[in-house]
Design an enzyme around this catalytic site. Sequence first.
Site, mmCIF file in Angstrom:
data_model
loop_
_atom_site.group_PDB
_atom_site.id
_atom_site.type_symbol
_atom_site.label_atom_id
_atom_site.label_comp_id
_atom_site.label_asym_id
_atom_site.label_seq_id
_atom_site.Cartn_x
_atom_site.Cartn_y
_atom_site.Cartn_z
ATOM 1 C CG HIS A 221 6.823 -4.744 -3.302
ATOM 2 N ND1 HIS A 221 5.667 -5.457 -3.536
ATOM 3 C CD2 HIS A 221 6.431 -3.439 -3.216
ATOM 4 C CE1 HIS A 221 4.639 -4.642 -3.601
ATOM 5 N NE2 HIS A 221 5.076 -3.402 -3.403
ATOM 6 C CG ASP A 249 5.455 -8.818 -3.406
ATOM 7 O OD1 ASP A 249 6.087 -8.418 -2.409
ATOM 8 O OD2 ASP A 249 4.859 -8.052 -4.186
ATOM 9 N N GLY A 329 0.863 2.614 -3.164
ATOM 10 C CA GLY A 329 0.502 2.752 -1.761
ATOM 11 C C GLY A 329 -0.447 1.664 -1.301
ATOM 12 C CB SER A 331 2.276 -2.421 -2.087
ATOM 13 O OG SER A 331 2.534 -2.428 -3.455
ATOM 14 C CB SER A 346 1.871 -8.580 -5.435
ATOM 15 O OG SER A 346 3.154 -8.492 -6.022
#
Length: 377
Positions: A221, A249, A329, A331, A346
């Site tokens: 993403h 993801d 942040g 991720s 994720s």
Amino acid sequence: MVRTGLSALLIIGTWATAGLTQASAADSPSAAEPRASAALIAAMQKDLGLTKSQAEARLTAEKAATALQGTAQRAAGPSFGGSWFDADSGKLTVAVTDSGTARSVRATGADVRLVDHTAKQLDAAKSRLDALSAPSGVSSWHVDPRANSVVVNVVASEQGDNDVRAFVAKARKAGPVTVKQTAAAPQTFAAGTVGGDPYYTGNVRCSIGFSVHGGFVTAGHCSGVGGAVRGWDGSAIGNFQGSSFPDNDYAWVNVGSGWWTVPVVLGWGTVSDQLVRGSNEAPIGASICRSGSTTHWHCGNVLAKNETVNYSQGAVHQMTKTSVCAEPGDSGGSFISGDQAQGVTSGGWGNCSGGGETWHQPINEILNRYGLTLHTA
């Protein structure tokens, strides 16, 4: 952030760096090097409420349970109903539907629990749920071997919603279902551009997951294929070579322009930087830690596997749920158990002040999808 001991080319929360002194030295670890540093033990004490001896004993037991999973599943045969690590007993527990196979499973060293449904039956029920369209009030669903059921998580404030009730009614017809409440809906953990320790793509800051030969893996993403990636200093790193979100993801980025990869997860001064030695999948119940560019290093437990997470952008499948906190942040950042890579961050709900839950996309699925090889020590 003062980057003492880190070179000017450190990528946020990563090991794709030039001049990372600890990482370079760690490329040739001595045979006597401990698998768990004192700092890692300290982090487990803080986040899991363990004593030093309990943390050490748990890591040893988890390593044994991880190694035993395949053997125990083969012993269970068609009656296999799933497995998990029991922190109280310090052993792997295996669910079986046939009492006749229990002795064979116990002979492997695992504990046994008799259940009504096989893992195959539960996976089939979950697949039927995956085919349904879920409203936003339904957070996620996964197979829980301990409950011997498919667990559907519903946002507490939305449980009376007509669409949620209709989904739950359909879910119960799909197979054995248990409904649980969760505090909030899941969200991804990307963030707008801020100063600090990121990799950037467009206006988004995310965190690097794990080094692979030729690049690194992260969350899908964060960007689509072709998205340019910059380091914390603004210098070019590479581009997204593959990306999938939703449904999955995950993504991978090639590394060039003077950057290179090393098998390290950044400890952010909370723990020493951690070497990555493999990607053996930890069982449900095992301890797990996460490194990310916003909240740095935190630990928790594996809560569930193969969970379908219902983000506002669409459902993502085959996720692992943990009790580790995260924030925007983080991720794409690393989930690691001991010295074994587990997956990339994720999303989730909550934060690292009040707590919450976070999902990661398993690393081996990403490696297989793109034909990548994990960079290990």
